[in-house]
Design a protein around this motif. Structure first.
Motif, mmCIF file in Angstrom:
data_model
loop_
_atom_site.group_PDB
_atom_site.id
_atom_site.type_symbol
_atom_site.label_atom_id
_atom_site.label_comp_id
_atom_site.label_asym_id
_atom_site.label_seq_id
_atom_site.Cartn_x
_atom_site.Cartn_y
_atom_site.Cartn_z
ATOM 1 N N THR A 63 0.826 -1.210 0.000
ATOM 2 C CA THR A 63 0.000 0.000 0.000
ATOM 3 C C THR A 63 0.855 1.252 0.000
ATOM 4 N N ILE A 64 0.266 2.318 -0.533
ATOM 5 C CA ILE A 64 0.855 3.650 -0.343
ATOM 6 C C ILE A 64 0.264 4.112 0.996
ATOM 7 N N SER A 65 1.119 4.566 1.910
ATOM 8 C CA SER A 65 0.643 4.898 3.260
ATOM 9 C C SER A 65 -0.381 6.029 3.217
ATOM 10 N N GLU A 87 15.235 5.286 4.107
ATOM 11 C CA GLU A 87 13.842 4.839 4.200
ATOM 12 C C GLU A 87 13.796 3.341 3.917
ATOM 13 N N VAL A 88 13.191 2.583 4.816
ATOM 14 C CA VAL A 88 13.007 1.145 4.596
ATOM 15 C C VAL A 88 11.572 0.936 4.112
ATOM 16 N N GLY A 89 11.406 0.430 2.881
ATOM 17 C CA GLY A 89 10.079 0.248 2.300
ATOM 18 C C GLY A 89 9.740 1.367 1.326
ATOM 19 N N GLY A 91 8.170 1.304 -1.553
ATOM 20 C CA GLY A 91 6.797 1.239 -2.053
ATOM 21 C C GLY A 91 6.617 2.083 -3.293
ATOM 22 N N SER A 92 5.627 2.971 -3.248
ATOM 23 C CA SER A 92 5.332 3.828 -4.401
ATOM 24 C C SER A 92 6.363 4.934 -4.580
ATOM 25 N N TYR A 94 6.232 7.640 -2.660
ATOM 26 C CA TYR A 94 5.574 8.884 -2.229
ATOM 27 C C TYR A 94 6.255 9.481 -0.991
ATOM 28 N N ILE A 109 15.112 1.684 0.327
ATOM 29 C CA ILE A 109 15.322 0.269 0.005
ATOM 30 C C ILE A 109 13.982 -0.474 -0.004
ATOM 31 N N ARG A 111 12.095 -4.417 -0.879
ATOM 32 C CA ARG A 111 12.423 -5.841 -1.063
ATOM 33 C C ARG A 111 11.576 -6.517 -2.136
ATOM 34 N N LEU A 115 8.100 -3.691 -7.480
ATOM 35 C CA LEU A 115 7.887 -2.332 -6.962
ATOM 36 C C LEU A 115 9.168 -1.516 -7.078
ATOM 37 N N GLY A 136 16.519 -4.874 -1.795
ATOM 38 C CA GLY A 136 17.040 -5.801 -0.797
ATOM 39 C C GLY A 136 16.249 -5.737 0.489
ATOM 40 N N TYR A 139 15.639 -4.448 6.535
ATOM 41 C CA TYR A 139 15.791 -4.776 7.948
ATOM 42 C C TYR A 139 17.268 -4.759 8.333
ATOM 43 N N THR A 154 8.775 2.096 7.010
ATOM 44 C CA THR A 154 7.377 2.338 6.615
ATOM 45 C C THR A 154 6.564 1.042 6.519
HETATM 46 N N1 SAH Z 1 6.849 4.283 1.893
HETATM 47 C C1 SAH Z 1 5.882 3.676 1.005
HETATM 48 C C2 SAH Z 1 4.880 2.813 1.750
HETATM 49 C C3 SAH Z 1 5.221 1.450 1.527
HETATM 50 S S1 SAH Z 1 4.331 0.146 2.274
HETATM 51 C C4 SAH Z 1 5.159 4.680 0.158
HETATM 52 O O1 SAH Z 1 5.307 5.881 0.412
HETATM 53 O O2 SAH Z 1 4.453 4.282 -0.767
HETATM 54 C C5 SAH Z 1 5.718 -0.759 2.906
HETATM 55 C C6 SAH Z 1 6.722 -1.216 1.910
HETATM 56 O O3 SAH Z 1 7.745 -1.910 2.617
HETATM 57 C C7 SAH Z 1 6.195 -2.204 0.863
HETATM 58 O O4 SAH Z 1 6.469 -1.728 -0.419
HETATM 59 C C8 SAH Z 1 6.963 -3.498 1.170
HETATM 60 O O5 SAH Z 1 7.244 -4.273 0.020
HETATM 61 C C9 SAH Z 1 8.231 -2.942 1.813
HETATM 62 N N2 SAH Z 1 8.973 -3.882 2.650
HETATM 63 C C10 SAH Z 1 8.484 -4.855 3.471
HETATM 64 N N3 SAH Z 1 9.490 -5.488 4.091
HETATM 65 C C11 SAH Z 1 10.645 -4.906 3.659
HETATM 66 C C12 SAH Z 1 12.025 -5.128 3.939
HETATM 67 N N4 SAH Z 1 12.428 -6.079 4.782
HETATM 68 N N5 SAH Z 1 12.936 -4.347 3.317
HETATM 69 C C13 SAH Z 1 12.546 -3.371 2.452
HETATM 70 N N6 SAH Z 1 11.260 -3.115 2.155
HETATM 71 C C14 SAH Z 1 10.317 -3.871 2.746
#
Ligand code: SAH
Length: 216
Positions: A63-65, A87-89, A91-92, A94, A109, A111, A115, A136, A139, A154
């Motif tokens: 999801t996009i938060s 930023e971890v995650g 996603g989109s 945004y 980053i 995973r 995406l 990658g 975490y 995120t």
């Molecule tokens: N920041 C994003 C919201 C993403 S939702 C935005 O603005 O759109 C969370 C994201 O974290 C997802 O895309 C998911 O695939 C990613 N994610 C989950 N586990 C992860 C990990 N171990 N490392 C990197 N990304 C991860």
């Protein structure tokens, strides 16, 4: 590409007002929400939902938060111009763009490969250039690029990973939602190599942070 129309700009102003009423006070964060065209981060069939204060599916079960959550996490980070942020995650992308609007140097980053590939080509196409978009397991952080001034997670994490705290500068801030079904928003402030303090900032609901790659 779909244009940013007056209608979209108008809807964005209303979204900013909604978020402000929910308690986000930082002017530069509200300005960033007003600037980043959120509808471009979603599939065209969902455009009418882009400016509701809600999370939304972006494919691959992610999801996009919710805009309020993006603003809230950003506020906790106390971003200063020039901050080096992980930023971890992605996603989109945004949230990464909101951080870049505040002058942060963003390393992000993701995973999920699809995406990652999509966002890596999309962000430059609308004029945003993170320092790095990486594929990658976030975490583990990004040790090759550490230390960071700030780290933002995120996705909902089962616990606070020491590796992320290790990759902060002294005085650095980690914002991470911790929990399985529902998460507590934690802000960790690193004092020095051996000490940090931890604060709780309410409950939220995120997609889970996965430690195993989806496409492995
Ligand atoms: N920041 C994003 C919201 C993403 S939702 C935005 O603005 O759109 C969370 C994201 O974290 C997802 O895309 C998911 O695939 C990613 N994610 C989950 N586990 C992860 C990990 N171990 N490392 C990197 N990304 C991860």
């Amino acid at each position: 590409m779909i244009l940013d129309s007056y209608r979209h700009k108008g809807l964005r102003k209303q979204l900013v007002e909604t978020i402000r009423k929910k308690g986000i006070e930082e002017k530069n964060i509200l300005k960033a929400i007003d600037t980043v065209p959120r509808h471009l981060f979603m599939d065209s069939s969902f455009l009418e939902f882009a400016y509701e204060d809600k999370p939304f599916p972006i494919g691959s079960g992610q999801t996009i938060s919710q805009p309020y959550t993006v603003a809230f996490q950003t506020e906790l980070l106390k971003i200063k111009k020039g901050d080096k942020v992980l930023e971890v995650g992605t996603g989109s992308g945004y949230q990464a763009c909101i951080l870049m609007e505040l002058g942060a140097r963003v390393y992000t980053i993701e995973r999920q490969k699809n995406l990652y590939l999509k966002t890596k080509s999309f962000l430059p196409s609308i004029g945003y250039k993170p320092k790095l978009i990486s594929y990658g397991d976030g975490y583990k952080g990004l040790p090759a690029y550490a230390p960071f001034d700030k780290i933002l997670v995120t996705a909902g994490a089962p616990h606070i990973p020491d590796t992320l705290i290790d990759q902060l500068i002294p005085g650095g801030i980690l914002v991470i939602p911790v929990g399985t079904d529902i998460q507590i928003m934690k802000r960790i402030i690193k004092i020095d190599e051996n000490n940090h303090k931890e604060e709780d900032h309410g409950t939220f609901r995120f997609v889970p942070l996965l430690t195993k790659k989806a496409d492995d």
